[in-house]
Design a protein around this motif. Structure first.
Motif, short mmCIF file in Angstrom:
data_model
loop_
_atom_site.label_atom_id
_atom_site.label_comp_id
_atom_site.label_asym_id
_atom_site.label_seq_id
_atom_site.Cartn_x
_atom_site.Cartn_y
_atom_site.Cartn_z
N GLU A 1 -23.69 -73.94 34.50
CA GLU A 1 -24.67 -72.85 34.62
C GLU A 1 -25.93 -73.60 34.16
O GLU A 1 -26.89 -73.08 34.72
CB GLU A 1 -24.05 -71.76 33.65
N LYS A 2 -25.96 -74.35 33.02
CA LYS A 2 -27.12 -75.07 32.65
C LYS A 2 -27.78 -75.90 33.56
O LYS A 2 -28.99 -75.99 33.77
CB LYS A 2 -26.77 -75.68 31.19
N PHE A 3 -27.05 -76.51 34.41
CA PHE A 3 -27.51 -77.30 35.23
C PHE A 3 -28.26 -76.60 36.29
O PHE A 3 -29.18 -77.09 36.94
CB PHE A 3 -26.22 -78.16 36.09
N LYS A 4 -27.63 -75.41 36.95
CA LYS A 4 -28.43 -74.46 37.75
C LYS A 4 -29.81 -74.30 37.28
O LYS A 4 -30.75 -73.95 38.04
CB LYS A 4 -27.62 -73.41 38.14
N VAL A 5 -29.80 -74.02 35.88
CA VAL A 5 -31.14 -73.43 35.49
C VAL A 5 -32.03 -74.64 35.09
O VAL A 5 -33.34 -74.62 35.43
CB VAL A 5 -30.91 -72.54 34.09
N VAL A 6 -31.72 -75.58 34.49
CA VAL A 6 -32.67 -76.77 33.92
C VAL A 6 -32.70 -77.91 34.74
O VAL A 6 -33.60 -78.98 34.78
CB VAL A 6 -32.47 -76.99 32.82
N GLY A 7 -31.94 -78.13 35.71
CA GLY A 7 -31.65 -79.16 36.51
C GLY A 7 -32.74 -79.53 37.26
O GLY A 7 -33.46 -80.85 37.41
N PRO A 8 -33.55 -78.74 37.99
CA PRO A 8 -34.60 -79.06 38.66
C PRO A 8 -35.84 -79.49 37.59
O PRO A 8 -36.65 -80.11 38.26
CB PRO A 8 -35.14 -77.56 39.14
N ARG A 9 -35.83 -79.18 36.61
CA ARG A 9 -36.73 -79.49 35.60
C ARG A 9 -36.74 -81.13 35.55
O ARG A 9 -37.58 -81.68 35.08
CB ARG A 9 -36.45 -79.15 34.03
N TYR A 10 -35.63 -81.75 35.66
CA TYR A 10 -35.30 -83.30 35.65
C TYR A 10 -35.17 -83.85 36.96
O TYR A 10 -34.78 -84.86 37.04
CB TYR A 10 -33.92 -83.34 34.99
N GLY A 11 -35.61 -82.97 38.00
CA GLY A 11 -35.59 -83.57 39.23
C GLY A 11 -34.31 -83.64 40.10
O GLY A 11 -34.24 -84.48 40.93
N LEU A 12 -33.58 -82.75 39.57
CA LEU A 12 -32.08 -82.80 40.22
C LEU A 12 -31.94 -81.32 41.19
O LEU A 12 -32.50 -80.46 40.43
CB LEU A 12 -31.05 -82.74 39.08
N PRO A 13 -31.22 -81.57 42.05
CA PRO A 13 -30.84 -80.40 42.80
C PRO A 13 -29.74 -79.57 42.19
O PRO A 13 -28.67 -80.31 41.86
CB PRO A 13 -30.41 -80.75 44.20
#
Length: 202
Positions: free
Chosen positions: A185-197
């Motif tokens: 769930e955290k990956f879905k929210v903050v992943g794009p901030r790190y350039g991650l899909p």
């Protein structure tokens, strides 16, 4: 049996692993060497991802297999050999990093800086993209609480199942599922901030 007299195995199949573990526990050195051959590459990747130093990772992996060989009789469920092996590895990595921090604290650490991630191909653009991906992923992992970080790594980078992760970490499956869900769930929210899909677990 092959024509050259060696036994033929389908690497990675659960039945083969169980048979090899049982044979190795009974003293068959060839079977343990086969277990090493099957797991060595993945185990090295797992250790290297946490240590970022090839020489140190190689030393730890060698120590893990030595410990596994000596303690094989203590493994109750041969079907969980990989999880048991990873648990040994995680403990060895923690011990090594603890010693490294102590050495650094007292000014005794002369290790080289962490190595770059392995080149993903001859093209410089591909290498740059891979470097940025790993930098982003490491940034995301650093943002997670320690247990969520380890569960996420074991699931998506080391490809362990829930039961194996639980065994490797000494936790129950419900706890693993909870922390994995929170990490996703955290990956879905903050992943794009790190350039991650952001992606769902397949």
């Amino acid at each position: 049996m092959r024509g050259d007299g060696t036994r033929e195995h389908e690497g990675g199949e659960a039945g083969e692993i169980i048979s090899l573990v049982r044979a190795a526990t009974g003293g068959d050195r060839w079977s343990f060497e086969r277990l090493v051959a099957i797991h060595q590459e993945a185990l090295f990747r797992m250790v290297y991802a946490r240590m970022q130093n090839r020489a140190d990772a190689e030393d730890v992996v060698q120590d893990v297999f030595l410990s596994a060989y000596r303690g094989l009789a203590s493994l109750r469920d041969p079907g969980l050999f990989r999880a048991w092996l990873y648990r040994i590895a995680l403990n060895r990595v923690r011990d090594f990093m603890r010693r490294r921090r102590l050495a650094s604290l007292f000014g005794l650490n002369h290790d080289e800086a962490p190595e770059d991630c392995p080149d993903s191909g001859p093209d410089e653009f591909d290498h740059l993209a891979a470097s940025r991906f790993w930098a982003g992923l490491n940034g995301f992992l650093a943002s997670l609480p320690s247990l969520q970080r380890e569960v996420f790594r074991l699931r998506f980078l080391d490809h362990l199942g829930i039961q194996e992760i639980a065994a490797a970490l000494g936790r129950n499956e419900s706890t693993v599922k909870t922390h994995l869900y929170r990490a996703i769930e955290k990956f879905k929210v903050v992943g794009p901030r790190y350039g991650l899909p952001a992606q769902e677990e397949s």
